[in-house]
Scaffold this motif. Structure first.
Motif, short mmCIF file in Angstrom:
data_model
loop_
_atom_site.label_atom_id
_atom_site.label_comp_id
_atom_site.label_asym_id
_atom_site.label_seq_id
_atom_site.Cartn_x
_atom_site.Cartn_y
_atom_site.Cartn_z
N GLU A 47 0.83 -1.22 0.00
CA GLU A 47 0.00 0.00 0.00
C GLU A 47 0.86 1.25 0.00
OE1 GLU A 47 -2.85 -0.54 3.18
OE2 GLU A 47 -3.93 -2.07 2.03
N ALA A 57 -1.74 -8.09 -4.01
CA ALA A 57 -0.83 -9.24 -3.93
C ALA A 57 -0.74 -9.99 -5.27
CB ALA A 57 -1.33 -10.19 -2.84
N GLU A 58 -1.87 -10.11 -5.95
CA GLU A 58 -1.90 -10.89 -7.20
C GLU A 58 -1.05 -10.22 -8.28
OE1 GLU A 58 -4.40 -9.94 -5.31
OE2 GLU A 58 -6.12 -11.29 -5.45
N1 THU Z 1 -6.12 -6.76 -1.90
C1 THU Z 1 -5.26 -7.67 -2.49
O1 THU Z 1 -4.04 -7.53 -2.41
N2 THU Z 1 -5.81 -8.72 -3.13
C2 THU Z 1 -7.14 -9.03 -3.15
O2 THU Z 1 -7.52 -10.05 -3.70
C3 THU Z 1 -8.10 -8.12 -2.52
C4 THU Z 1 -7.55 -6.85 -1.99
C5 THU Z 1 -5.52 -5.66 -1.14
C6 THU Z 1 -5.60 -4.29 -1.75
C7 THU Z 1 -5.47 -3.42 -0.50
O3 THU Z 1 -4.09 -3.29 -0.17
C8 THU Z 1 -6.15 -4.23 0.59
O4 THU Z 1 -6.17 -5.57 0.11
C9 THU Z 1 -7.56 -3.79 0.91
O5 THU Z 1 -8.34 -3.69 -0.23
#
Ligand code: THU
Length: 135
Positions: A47, A57-58
């Motif tokens: 973030e 993450a993906e």
């Molecule tokens: N987020 C992910 O990294 N992957 C997901 O599949 C859903 C959301 C992250 C984005 C952000 O840093 C936090 O989760 C809250 O939305």
């Protein structure tokens, strides 16, 4: 991908999650992308104080794989500490679909819930490179 492979991928995603940088949402996510080269490419959410700059993450795992020279994938595991399994956001579905609708998306949480769908099931009728060529 067999059961054992999926469990291994979930474990890798859990490990990656431990490195998540999520001071704003407090929602740590880990991902692990299995390349057809047999390697696992990990990613976590990163973030930023300018919120839209943050990366999921993906897409972090995808960037890791592509910069390592791997562009063909069998599956990806996504893990978060949530009541339900963690599903990829729309932007990540689109990013992954560039590399094939066959990719298995293994969605999990820390309680042991797991749900698997293909990318094509998660993002039907995706916009792809075919739309960019006229005539
Ligand atoms: N987020 C992910 O990294 N992957 C997901 O599949 C859903 C959301 C992250 C984005 C952000 O840093 C936090 O989760 C809250 O939305």
């Amino acid at each position: 991908m067999e059961e054992q492979g999926a469990l291994r991928l979930i474990e890798a995603a859990k490990e990656a999650r431990l490195n998540a940088y999520a001071p704003y949402s407090g929602f740590a996510v880990g991902a692990a992308l299995l390349g057809e080269d047999g390697r696992i490419y990990r990613g976590c959410n990163v973030e930023n104080a300018v919120y839209p700059v943050g990366v999921c993450a993906e897409r972090s795992a995808l960037a890791h794989a592509v910069q390592s020279g791997c562009r063909r994938y069998a599956g990806i595991a996504v893990v978060a500490d949530a009541d339900d399994v963690c599903v990829p956001c729309g932007m990540c579905r689109q990013a992954l679909s560039e590399f094939g609708s066959h990719i298995k998306v293994i969605m999990a949480n820390l309680r042991g819930d797991v749900h698997t769908l293909t990318l094509g099931e998660l993002l039907p009728q995706a916009f792809d490179a075919g739309y960019l060529t006229k005539g």
